[in-house]
Design an enzyme around this catalytic site. Sequence first.
Site, PDB file in Angstrom:
ATOM      1  N   GLN A 144       4.611   8.885   6.972  1.00  0.00           N
ATOM      2  CA  GLN A 144       3.793  10.058   6.211  1.00  0.00           C
ATOM      3  C   GLN A 144       4.180  11.471   6.295  1.00  0.00           C
ATOM      4  OE1 GLN A 144      -0.110   9.041   7.666  1.00  0.00           O
ATOM      5  NE2 GLN A 144      -0.086   7.018   6.632  1.00  0.00           N
ATOM      6  N   LYS A 165      -4.552   5.705  14.490  1.00  0.00           N
ATOM      7  CA  LYS A 165      -4.670   5.005  13.321  1.00  0.00           C
ATOM      8  C   LYS A 165      -6.146   4.900  12.678  1.00  0.00           C
ATOM      9  CE  LYS A 165      -0.234   4.093  12.947  1.00  0.00           C
ATOM     10  NZ  LYS A 165       0.514   4.842  12.118  1.00  0.00           N
ATOM     11  N   ASP A 205       1.852  -1.383  11.673  1.00  0.00           N
ATOM     12  CA  ASP A 205       0.526  -1.714  11.315  1.00  0.00           C
ATOM     13  C   ASP A 205      -0.017  -3.093  11.678  1.00  0.00           C
ATOM     14  OD1 ASP A 205       0.242   0.654  10.432  1.00  0.00           O
ATOM     15  OD2 ASP A 205       0.967   0.181   8.232  1.00  0.00           O
ATOM     16  N   GLY A 211      -5.035   7.883   5.473  1.00  0.00           N
ATOM     17  CA  GLY A 211      -3.829   8.872   5.950  1.00  0.00           C
ATOM     18  C   GLY A 211      -2.793   9.339   5.117  1.00  0.00           C
ATOM     19  N   ARG A 265      -8.375  12.261  12.752  1.00  0.00           N
ATOM     20  CA  ARG A 265      -6.876  12.043  12.952  1.00  0.00           C
ATOM     21  C   ARG A 265      -6.109  13.288  12.904  1.00  0.00           C
ATOM     22  NH1 ARG A 265      -5.346   6.871   8.971  1.00  0.00           N
ATOM     23  NH2 ARG A 265      -3.675   6.851  10.421  1.00  0.00           N
ATOM     24  N   LYS A 280       0.721  -1.393  -0.084  1.00  0.00           N
ATOM     25  CA  LYS A 280       0.105   0.114   0.064  1.00  0.00           C
ATOM     26  C   LYS A 280       1.069   1.306   0.041  1.00  0.00           C
ATOM     27  CE  LYS A 280      -3.105   0.908   3.448  1.00  0.00           C
ATOM     28  NZ  LYS A 280      -2.905   2.122   4.024  1.00  0.00           N
ATOM     29  N   ARG A 302      -7.636  -3.549   9.129  1.00  0.00           N
ATOM     30  CA  ARG A 302      -6.786  -4.651   9.591  1.00  0.00           C
ATOM     31  C   ARG A 302      -7.472  -5.118  10.902  1.00  0.00           C
ATOM     32  NH1 ARG A 302      -2.646  -3.558   6.480  1.00  0.00           N
ATOM     33  NH2 ARG A 302      -1.918  -1.088   6.435  1.00  0.00           N
TER      34      ARG A 302
HETATM   35  C1  S3P Z   1       2.345   4.837   6.444  1.00  0.00           C
HETATM   36  C2  S3P Z   1       3.137   5.067   7.548  1.00  0.00           C
HETATM   37  C3  S3P Z   1       2.456   4.797   8.858  1.00  0.00           C
HETATM   38  C4  S3P Z   1       1.528   3.378   8.576  1.00  0.00           C
HETATM   39  C5  S3P Z   1       0.609   3.697   7.546  1.00  0.00           C
HETATM   40  C6  S3P Z   1       1.265   3.868   6.314  1.00  0.00           C
HETATM   41  C7  S3P Z   1       2.962   5.388   4.862  1.00  0.00           C
HETATM   42  O1  S3P Z   1       1.681   5.787   9.413  1.00  0.00           O
HETATM   43  O2  S3P Z   1       0.921   3.166   9.759  1.00  0.00           O
HETATM   44  O3  S3P Z   1      -0.309   2.605   7.477  1.00  0.00           O
HETATM   45  O4  S3P Z   1       2.406   4.836   3.848  1.00  0.00           O
HETATM   46  O5  S3P Z   1       3.829   6.172   4.922  1.00  0.00           O
HETATM   47  P1  S3P Z   1       2.476   6.978  10.227  1.00  0.00           P
HETATM   48  O6  S3P Z   1       3.144   7.796   9.310  1.00  0.00           O
HETATM   49  O7  S3P Z   1       1.329   7.608  10.615  1.00  0.00           O
HETATM   50  O8  S3P Z   1       3.321   6.278  11.266  1.00  0.00           O
END
Ligand code: S3P
Length: 440
Positions: free
Chosen positions: A179, A352, A325, A104, A132, A31, A399
Amino acid sequence: MINEKKDIFSGSASATRAKGLKGEIRVPGDKSISHRSVIIGAIAVGTTAIDGFLAGEDNLSTINALRLMGVRIKRTEESTVVVEGGGMRSLKEPEDVIDAGNSGTTTRLLMGLLSAQPFFSVLTGDASLRKRPMKRVVEPLLKMGASIAGRKDNSLLPVAISGRRLRGISYSTPVASAQLKSAILLAGIYADGETTVLEKERSRDHTERMLKLFGADIEVKGNTVTVRSTKELYGCKIEVPGDISSAAFLMVGALITPESELVIKEVGVNPARTGVVHILKKMGGSIEVLNEREVCGEPVADILVRSSRLKGVDITGGELLPAIDEFPALCVAASFADGVTTIGGASELRVKESDRIAAMASSLNALGVKNTEKEDGIIIEGRDVDIEGGVVESFGDHRIAMSMAIAALRSRSGVEIRGARSVDVSYPGFFDELERLKVR
Ligand code: S3P
């Protein structure tokens, strides 16, 4: 615009027991990497052809957002996507609000990108995403000179962004979040001078790897990443590996059932993501990582999992970060392990797609697994015995739904999962694939 996508709370699935999971499987594409491939492809010059793209709802939200900005993106087959990028300055002002749905990653990465575009844009999402935290991303972007206004003092969606010429900054992130880091880096390639992100602990580095592949001037030293103002990126061919976060459910399912031997092919094994393998091995799981190779700058391998007797362990925040995750899947493994498993230092789980600590505590309670919820984790009293079964909620969280289907493998009377449609966010076809692998 109020967007109440109720559908992730809809649908119900009757998940049933099995003696094992047997055979070979390819899980859908990663993803995180799928999001980055279309975003970076959109601002590169020329064609980016992506194989193994995850056509889950989160990634489709990213495609829709980019299309709203005039990017030509074709889906030739289910998992093949071709992006005709027009270069770093080719994006157009979207005529409507960008709806990131449940995603997110779409929101936070685009906040960075949009801050540097010469136009106005608004981002929003579904009820879960609108709760969030966004301030963590808004703050460094404001320091770079962006103009962003969001609900509740810039902490919640919707946010409105007026793109500006940005300046590079050096920024220590308050939370290890890929992120957040990625938002700053995507703004940083447009900003004057250098942009540096320092993390206390290293979050997943897919953005860094992909920017490098597309020709950005980027340097990684330990937990510090620096990008410099970039003139152009160039389109690439991308093969997206299988998502280890999806594979994790099947790995746990194979471990906790007695007649399993499962090979999961072509899974991404980036060290920032393989925490689940280390933790499950520490619990006594028989897991072999085979044929490791590198594809498009990302490590890829086949994973062989066999039925195992698991034991309870202590899992710290540092250990959990590369498996953040996988908390729901790990809670299920802990439920069928002998002894107590303690997970701590993981308060990020509260923000999350759902409050995953509360969601797992209540789901395990519904299934009769003794546990104690902590502010930053959970204590699970595992027993290597079958559970009766019951009715659980997904909390609209893909999940949580999948972890409950895995717990059902060890249930006598099955588990009814309400809100099972949420699995489409990251693993369309999950229930059918699980049925195919079952030893009855
Ligand atoms: C992700 C970063 C993680 C993860 C999310 C995907 C990404 O989140 O939990 O499912 O693709 O950069 P955070 O950046 O909030 O830790």
